[in-house]
Design a protein around this motif. Structure first.
Motif, mmCIF file in Angstrom:
data_model
loop_
_atom_site.group_PDB
_atom_site.id
_atom_site.type_symbol
_atom_site.label_atom_id
_atom_site.label_comp_id
_atom_site.label_asym_id
_atom_site.label_seq_id
_atom_site.Cartn_x
_atom_site.Cartn_y
_atom_site.Cartn_z
ATOM 1 N N ASN A 137 0.806 -1.262 0.105
ATOM 2 C CA ASN A 137 -0.084 0.038 0.055
ATOM 3 C C ASN A 137 0.941 1.300 0.068
ATOM 4 O O ASN A 137 2.082 1.469 0.844
ATOM 5 N N PRO A 138 0.494 2.251 -0.913
ATOM 6 C CA PRO A 138 1.355 3.529 -0.701
ATOM 7 C C PRO A 138 1.384 4.208 0.528
ATOM 8 O O PRO A 138 2.475 4.839 0.901
ATOM 9 N N PHE A 139 0.363 3.974 1.324
ATOM 10 C CA PHE A 139 0.274 4.812 2.737
ATOM 11 C C PHE A 139 1.349 3.872 3.609
ATOM 12 O O PHE A 139 1.397 2.580 3.713
ATOM 13 N N GLY A 140 2.181 4.693 4.312
ATOM 14 C CA GLY A 140 2.911 4.221 5.182
ATOM 15 C C GLY A 140 4.059 3.308 4.484
ATOM 16 O O GLY A 140 4.767 2.351 5.282
ATOM 17 N N LEU A 141 4.554 3.792 3.224
ATOM 18 C CA LEU A 141 5.533 3.031 2.554
ATOM 19 C C LEU A 141 6.848 3.122 3.233
ATOM 20 O O LEU A 141 7.553 2.083 3.290
ATOM 21 N N GLY A 142 7.274 3.978 3.910
ATOM 22 C CA GLY A 142 8.593 3.963 4.595
ATOM 23 C C GLY A 142 8.605 2.964 5.616
ATOM 24 O O GLY A 142 9.291 2.222 5.975
ATOM 25 N N VAL A 148 9.447 -5.026 6.105
ATOM 26 C CA VAL A 148 10.084 -5.842 5.368
ATOM 27 C C VAL A 148 11.361 -6.293 5.246
ATOM 28 O O VAL A 148 11.890 -7.390 5.192
ATOM 29 N N GLU A 149 12.203 -5.153 5.438
ATOM 30 C CA GLU A 149 13.683 -5.548 5.551
ATOM 31 C C GLU A 149 14.015 -6.381 6.908
ATOM 32 O O GLU A 149 14.850 -7.130 6.972
ATOM 33 N N ALA A 150 13.312 -6.045 7.957
ATOM 34 C CA ALA A 150 13.217 -6.729 9.449
ATOM 35 C C ALA A 150 12.769 -8.148 8.983
ATOM 36 O O ALA A 150 13.315 -9.127 9.573
ATOM 37 N N CYS A 151 11.666 -8.350 8.349
ATOM 38 C CA CYS A 151 11.411 -9.566 7.907
ATOM 39 C C CYS A 151 12.548 -10.535 7.177
ATOM 40 O O CYS A 151 12.601 -11.705 7.646
ATOM 41 N N PHE A 152 13.093 -9.816 6.515
ATOM 42 C CA PHE A 152 14.264 -10.533 5.631
ATOM 43 C C PHE A 152 15.348 -11.003 6.635
ATOM 44 O O PHE A 152 15.846 -11.918 6.464
ATOM 45 N N ALA A 153 15.568 -10.088 7.413
ATOM 46 C CA ALA A 153 16.628 -10.125 8.531
ATOM 47 C C ALA A 153 16.263 -11.485 9.326
ATOM 48 O O ALA A 153 17.167 -12.259 9.647
#
Length: 231
Positions: A137-142, A148-153
């Motif tokens: 969703n564009p809202f809250g993209l940051g 998502v990066e934390a999920c990858f970690a």
């Protein structure tokens, strides 16, 4: 040669379409070959109705004379035929390179069966070389990007996460969402990653297709091969 192989796989899949079928029709270069092959059969008298997975597919199917409907009108489909960006031995897929992954997955999940069509370059031992698309969703993209990066970690994955199109002109899906492309290299546990990604509130869907494909028609120099999930 790759385009010729895609066409061969698509034409083989078109042979599986029976009169009266309700079809999910995929998106992408290989799926476009299928639409053209299906259109030729329709013009020869085949009576089917299709549900397209993107506006691009809808336009092409209409031009080919294929009768179309929506999932509101046909909530259960007999068969979906679509391409893939990667196919592993279990027929787990990476899809969504064209940005239609959400609609592709909704249509595939509404179908009794799914056939994948591809050229042999799409066969891999382990998913991940092709960037994994994640529709957000564009809202809250940051905040979503950080999650998502934390999920990858947590999954032991490293790689660059790129907003498709860039911050100035982001690519917008038919559903009005953005795409984050994850350059992971190797996804050792696709099921775990799929589960963790959908738990993130800003993630609409991801390009990992698990347990949806019944078989694949894969074309190469030796012709068209039928690939079924490894037991």
């Amino acid at each position: 040669m790759s385009d010729d192989f895609k066409r061969l796989a698509a034409e083989r899949a078109a042979e599986d379409v029976k009169p009266g079928m309700k079809l999910g029709i995929g998106t992408g270069s290989t799926a476009e070959h299928f639409v053209r092959a299906l259109g030729a059969r329709v013009r020869a008298g085949l009576d089917v109705v299709g549900v397209p997975t993107s506006e691009r597919t809808r336009e092409l199917a209409e031009a080919e004379g294929i009768k179309l409907a929506t999932l509101e009108e046909l909530p259960e489909l007999d068969l979906t035929i679509d391409g893939a960006d990667e196919i592993d031995p279990a027929l787990t897929l990476v899809k969504g390179g064209g940005g239609a992954l959400l609609r592709e997955k909704i249509v595939a999940a509404a179908s009794l069966s799914m056939i994948v069509i591809a050229d042999e370059s799409k066969l891999v031992e382990c998913l991940g070389a092709f960037p994994l698309p994640i529709e957000v969703n564009p809202f809250g993209l940051g905040a979503t990007t950080k999650a998502v990066e934390a999920c990858f970690a947590r999954n032991g994955l490293q790689g660059k996460l790129v907003l498709r199109g860039g911050a100035e002109h982001p690519f917008v899906t038919d559903g009005g969402h953005y795409i984050l492309d994850a350059h992971l290299g190797r996804i050792a546990d696709a099921a775990r990653l799929a589960h963790d990604l959908v738990a993130i509130p800003g993630v609409v869907e991801h390009g990992l297709f698990l347990g949806l494909a019944a078989k694949a028609y894969v074309a190469g120099k030796q012709g068209v091969t039928v690939v079924e999930p490894a037991k």
